[in-house]
Write a protein that holds these residues in place. Structure first.
Motif, PDB file in Angstrom:
ATOM      1  N   ALA A  77       3.057  83.363 103.904  1.00 30.99           N
ATOM      2  CA  ALA A  77       3.305  84.805 103.804  1.00 30.99           C
ATOM      3  C   ALA A  77       2.675  85.552 104.974  1.00 30.99           C
ATOM      4  N   ARG A  78       1.468  85.150 105.359  1.00 32.02           N
ATOM      5  CA  ARG A  78       0.780  85.823 106.465  1.00 32.02           C
ATOM      6  C   ARG A  78       1.458  85.584 107.807  1.00 32.02           C
ATOM      7  N   LYS A  79       2.250  84.522 107.897  1.00 32.90           N
ATOM      8  CA  LYS A  79       2.981  84.258 109.138  1.00 32.90           C
ATOM      9  C   LYS A  79       4.189  85.167 109.306  1.00 32.90           C
ATOM     10  N   GLY A  80       4.557  85.892 108.234  1.00 30.92           N
ATOM     11  CA  GLY A  80       5.619  86.875 108.389  1.00 30.92           C
ATOM     12  C   GLY A  80       6.834  86.669 107.510  1.00 30.92           C
ATOM     13  N   ILE A  81       6.673  85.985 106.358  1.00 34.30           N
ATOM     14  CA  ILE A  81       7.776  85.806 105.422  1.00 34.30           C
ATOM     15  C   ILE A  81       7.436  86.542 104.130  1.00 34.30           C
ATOM     16  N   GLY A  82       8.296  87.472 103.742  1.00 30.08           N
ATOM     17  CA  GLY A  82       8.105  88.231 102.515  1.00 30.08           C
ATOM     18  C   GLY A  82       9.105  87.789 101.464  1.00 30.08           C
ATOM     19  N   LEU A  83       8.644  87.623 100.231  1.00 34.33           N
ATOM     20  CA  LEU A  83       9.492  87.133  99.141  1.00 34.33           C
ATOM     21  C   LEU A  83       9.639  88.179  98.050  1.00 34.33           C
ATOM     22  N   VAL A  84      10.895  88.408  97.652  1.00 38.71           N
ATOM     23  CA  VAL A  84      11.210  89.164  96.441  1.00 38.71           C
ATOM     24  C   VAL A  84      11.692  88.121  95.431  1.00 38.71           C
ATOM     25  N   PRO A  85      10.813  87.676  94.523  1.00 41.32           N
ATOM     26  CA  PRO A  85      11.146  86.515  93.694  1.00 41.32           C
ATOM     27  C   PRO A  85      12.133  86.848  92.587  1.00 41.32           C
ATOM     28  N   GLU A  86      12.813  85.817  92.116  1.00 40.92           N
ATOM     29  CA  GLU A  86      13.650  85.981  90.934  1.00 40.92           C
ATOM     30  C   GLU A  86      12.771  86.406  89.765  1.00 40.92           C
ATOM     31  N   GLY A  87      13.220  87.426  89.029  1.00 35.62           N
ATOM     32  CA  GLY A  87      12.405  87.936  87.931  1.00 35.62           C
ATOM     33  C   GLY A  87      11.394  88.983  88.344  1.00 35.62           C
ATOM     34  N   ARG A  88      11.341  89.307  89.641  1.00 35.13           N
ATOM     35  CA  ARG A  88      10.538  90.395  90.228  1.00 35.13           C
ATOM     36  C   ARG A  88       9.049  90.102  90.265  1.00 35.13           C
ATOM     37  N   HIS A  89       8.436  89.728  89.126  1.00 33.56           N
ATOM     38  CA  HIS A  89       7.015  89.351  89.078  1.00 33.56           C
ATOM     39  C   HIS A  89       6.102  90.411  89.685  1.00 33.56           C
ATOM     40  N   ILE A  90       6.386  91.666  89.386  1.00 36.79           N
ATOM     41  CA  ILE A  90       5.429  92.714  89.749  1.00 36.79           C
ATOM     42  C   ILE A  90       4.217  92.620  88.830  1.00 36.79           C
ATOM     43  N   PHE A  91       3.153  93.331  89.192  1.00 41.27           N
ATOM     44  CA  PHE A  91       1.956  93.341  88.353  1.00 41.27           C
ATOM     45  C   PHE A  91       2.122  94.406  87.274  1.00 41.27           C
ATOM     46  N   PRO A  92       2.325  94.016  86.008  1.00 37.51           N
ATOM     47  CA  PRO A  92       2.678  94.998  84.975  1.00 37.51           C
ATOM     48  C   PRO A  92       1.557  95.970  84.645  1.00 37.51           C
ATOM     49  N   ASN A  93       0.314  95.566  84.855  1.00 41.72           N
ATOM     50  CA  ASN A  93      -0.823  96.416  84.489  1.00 41.72           C
ATOM     51  C   ASN A  93      -1.371  97.225  85.656  1.00 41.72           C
ATOM     52  N   LEU A  94      -0.683  97.178  86.792  1.00 37.70           N
ATOM     53  CA  LEU A  94      -1.035  98.024  87.934  1.00 37.70           C
ATOM     54  C   LEU A  94       0.004  99.127  88.078  1.00 37.70           C
ATOM     55  N   THR A  95      -0.410 100.246  88.645  1.00 41.82           N
ATOM     56  CA  THR A  95       0.539 101.318  88.909  1.00 41.82           C
ATOM     57  C   THR A  95       1.469 100.932  90.059  1.00 41.82           C
ATOM     58  N   VAL A  96       2.510 101.733  90.235  1.00 48.50           N
ATOM     59  CA  VAL A  96       3.419 101.509  91.358  1.00 48.50           C
ATOM     60  C   VAL A  96       2.647 101.507  92.663  1.00 48.50           C
ATOM     61  N   ARG A  97       1.798 102.489  92.863  1.00 49.84           N
ATOM     62  CA  ARG A  97       1.023 102.575  94.103  1.00 49.84           C
ATOM     63  C   ARG A  97       0.129 101.353  94.275  1.00 49.84           C
ATOM     64  N   GLU A  98      -0.536 100.939  93.191  1.00 54.64           N
ATOM     65  CA  GLU A  98      -1.432  99.783  93.269  1.00 54.64           C
ATOM     66  C   GLU A  98      -0.660  98.501  93.576  1.00 54.64           C
ATOM     67  N   ASN A  99       0.537  98.351  93.006  1.00 56.77           N
ATOM     68  CA  ASN A  99       1.385  97.205  93.325  1.00 56.77           C
ATOM     69  C   ASN A  99       1.700  97.170  94.814  1.00 56.77           C
ATOM     70  N   LEU A 100       2.006  98.317  95.380  1.00 59.22           N
ATOM     71  CA  LEU A 100       2.421  98.374  96.783  1.00 59.22           C
ATOM     72  C   LEU A 100       1.272  98.059  97.734  1.00 59.22           C
ATOM     73  N   VAL A 101       0.085  98.521  97.417  1.00 56.69           N
ATOM     74  CA  VAL A 101      -1.034  98.322  98.348  1.00 56.69           C
ATOM     75  C   VAL A 101      -1.771  97.008  98.104  1.00 56.69           C
ATOM     76  N   SER A 102      -1.465  96.332  96.991  1.00 54.54           N
ATOM     77  CA  SER A 102      -2.251  95.152  96.592  1.00 54.54           C
ATOM     78  C   SER A 102      -2.168  94.018  97.605  1.00 54.54           C
ATOM     79  N   THR A 103      -1.019  93.851  98.239  1.00 54.78           N
ATOM     80  CA  THR A 103      -0.860  92.754  99.204  1.00 54.78           C
ATOM     81  C   THR A 103      -0.496  93.257 100.601  1.00 54.78           C
ATOM     82  N   ALA A 104      -0.659  94.548 100.832  1.00 52.39           N
ATOM     83  CA  ALA A 104      -0.220  95.139 102.107  1.00 52.39           C
ATOM     84  C   ALA A 104      -1.038  94.605 103.279  1.00 52.39           C
TER      85      ALA A 104
END
Length: 236
Positions: A77-104
């Motif tokens: 991932a750090r080499k420059g490949i981003g994945l949008v996985p099947e089933g999304r797998h967002i963090f359900p207990n984090l806010t939208v903003r927290e999800n976005l900044v969590s791996t930025a």
């Protein structure tokens, strides 16, 4: 010219069950590529092999000329490949903003990096829902969030596994429009989806998978003309 992604003779297994049999493919920068085929034919396994989630037992995977098949997922991932996985797998207990900044991050030093503000301009609904927990979003909003989270890693290659699965037609159209914008901006994209027509309009190259092998490769014009291949390999 060095390929952005070069996969040679990859074989991948789940225990004693082999899922990929000598898969080879090449991808250039700014190319939009699809993996097509019925369920269980190896498309998602190929994605997992690229991302280090199901490392191949044989073969090589090179990204920007460097072998990545033996690396752990976080290094890929750090080499420059981003994945949008099947089933999304967002963090359900984090806010939208927290999800976005969590791996930025911007490990590749992109000149116009993705930021919260840029994501919010791209997906205005996420800004409206910025304080909502991931678990409280609709399916379409969760998919936008999954795409936004991947973009926040500033990838050179974006991979979407089942880009519009389970989404309402209006939301699907919005996702396809966003992918069109990303393509026009020069982002390299691999996309898996069951809806063929939007992919025919967007993609440069298609790879059809059947029983863990690539059985057909070509552009959209060739695929439109190849009704036999479509009926044989894509329809249930």
């Amino acid at each position: 010219m060095t390929d952005l992604l070069n996969i040679e003779a990859v074989e991948t297994c789940y225990g004693n069950s082999q899922a990929l049999f000598g898969v080879s493919l090449r991808m250039q920068e700014s190319e939009f590529v699809t993996f097509l085929g019925r369920n269980g034919m190896g498309k998602s396994t190929m994605v997992k092999s690229i991302m280090g989630l199901a490392p191949p037992v044989r073969g090589t995977i090179r990204f920007k000329g460097s072998a990545i098949e033996a690396l752990p997922s976080y290094q890929i991932a750090r080499k420059g490949i981003g994945l949008v996985p099947e089933g999304r797998h967002i963090f359900p207990n984090l806010t939208v903003r927290e999800n976005l900044v969590s791996t930025a991050h911007n490990k590749q030093h992109a000149g116009n990096p993705w930021s919260l503000e840029r994501i919010y301009r791209f997906f205005p609904r996420l800004q409206e829902r910025a304080r909502n927990l991931g678990a409280n979003l609709s399916g379409g909003e969760q998919q936008m969030l999954a795409i936004g989270r991947a973009l926040m890693t500033n990838p050179q290659l974006l991979i979407l596994d089942e880009a519009t699965e389970g989404l309402a037609p209006l939301v699907r159209s919005e996702i396809w429009h966003c992918l069109q914008e990303l393509k026009q901006a020069g982002l390299s994209i691999i996309c898996i989806d069951k809806i063929l027509e939007p992919l025919l309009a967007l993609a440069d190259t298609h790879y059809i998978f059947e029983k863990g092998q690539i059985v057909w490769t070509g552009n959209s014009e060739s695929l439109r003309a190849s009704r036999v291949e479509i009926d044989r390999y894509l329809h249930v």
